[in-house]
Design a protein around this motif. Structure first.
Motif: not given
Length: 376
Positions: A282-288
């Motif tokens: 997911p995008q939020n995990i990629a950001a982390q």
């Protein structure tokens, strides 16, 4: 220059799997219908002009800056999937390929797409993603440099002391990530590996990509080593680069390509259009994970990839292997430029070149800086 691009371009004798073989239907005009073929013959053009995405000058720069040992470098636009550079050593001269009688044929192997290596600590990107997706990020560990996990000694390059999730990633702590993999368990690790493209039969139209491997055995010690990329895990530089590209692109890997355009006279019969290959997180995990990779370059194990004018995010890897009874290390770096104006993802491996921070990481920084100077 021709040696720098020989694996991508290939040879006319079929000793390597490059454009000369893979795009033969265009080079000989076999993709044309009868009318177009007749018109081409009448105009004196026997086949199509094939244009590739790679930059020969950039490949030459990379070739000249790699050491003499075997290794590979691949650079991609992570927003479009265009392969901008792909260099494999040892290489060959396409002009003399017919007379080349080297029995091993090692120089004809494209290590970017056909070289399978233990991923070493670059695997921690996958393990971190599995932990984030499964909510297992509150683990804290005291790293003393080694730990016994189900009868197996797992070792670390340093005694990191008390570490949490973020610090363990930046410092590349084996003890932490080995225990984290055990906390996650076989199923979660295997599920994430499969999502990332391990154990998948790659079938890209522009090149032959060997399949990466991730296995679990049911033994916690084996799983600990798998979580740090040192069990039976194997990955190609192309696939490892694709994973970092996926992180850079919000969790989405674009389909990698080398064929840009095919022209017959003034008309194009093929023009590349970017397409998505798969979503790996997911995008939020990629950001982390981007944040952790950014910190790794800023003040972790990959500081030598910092080129100052743009933000580089990355992960080092030191992959142990045994040759003639001696333990040696492959040097890895995977990462990307966090800048919409320079959407570059890279993987570098040097066979037997030592720690990832000593060879692959500074080389990656030099390549990214040069690519940006060239306008990429």
């Amino acid at each position: 220059m021709r040696r720098a691009v020989s694996h991508t371009v290939g040879d006319i004798y079929g000793k390597s799997l490059g454009a000369e073989t893979l795009f033969a239907k265009y080079l000989y005009g076999y993709d044309q219908n009868v009318v177009d073929k007749f018109n081409s013959v009448q105009s004196g053009q026997k086949g199509g002009d094939v244009y590739l995405t790679i930059d020969a000058e950039l490949c030459e720069y990379i070739y000249d800056h790699m050491n003499a040992d075997p290794g590979a470098v691949v650079l991609m636009n992570y927003e479009t999937g265009e392969i901008l550079a792909s260099v494999s050593k040892p290489t060959f001269d396409p002009y003399t390929a017919k007379e080349d009688t080297e029995e091993s044929g090692a120089k004809f192997v494209n290590r970017v797409t056909q070289g399978l290596y233990p991923p070493g600590s670059t695997m921690k990107i996958l393990t971190a993603a599995a932990a984030l997706e499964n909510g297992v990020t509150d683990l804290e560990v005291d790293c003393t440099g080694e730990a016994i996990i189900e009868g197996q000694k797992v070792t670390c390059t340093s005694q990191h002391g008390h570490v949490d999730f973020a610090t363990a990633f930046e410092k590349s702590c084996n003890i932490y990530f080995g225990q984290l993999a055990v906390e996650l368990g076989d199923n979660a690790m295997l599920e994430t590996a499969n999502k990332f493209g391990y154990n998948y039969n790659f079938q890209f139209p522009d090149f032959t990509l060997y399949n990466s491997q991730f296995n679990v055995s049911g033994n916690k010690g084996d799983l600990a080593w798998a979580g740090i990329g040192q069990y039976e895990d194997l990955v190609t530089p192309m696939h490892n680069m694709m994973i970092s590209a996926g992180v850079a692109n919000g969790g989405v890997i674009m389909q990698p390509n080398t064929l840009k355009d095919v022209r017959y006279g003034g008309s194009s019969s093929f023009r590349y259009t970017p397409s998505e290959f798969r979503t790996i997180m997911p995008q939020n995990i990629a950001a982390q994970i981007t944040e952790y990779m950014r910190n790794t370059v800023d003040h972790g194990t990959a500081t030598s990839a910092d080129i100052g004018n743009v933000t580089v995010c990355g992960k080092t890897g030191t992959a142990e292997y045994v040759e003639d009874g001696e333990v040696k290390n492959h040097s890895w770096f995977v990462g990307f430029v966090e800048d919409a104006a320079h959407p570059l993802a890279i993987a570098v491996i040097g066979e037997g070149a030592g720690f990832g921070s000593r060879y692959a990481t500074p080389l990656a920084g030099e390549i990214l800086a040069h690519a940006i100077e060239m306008g990429y």
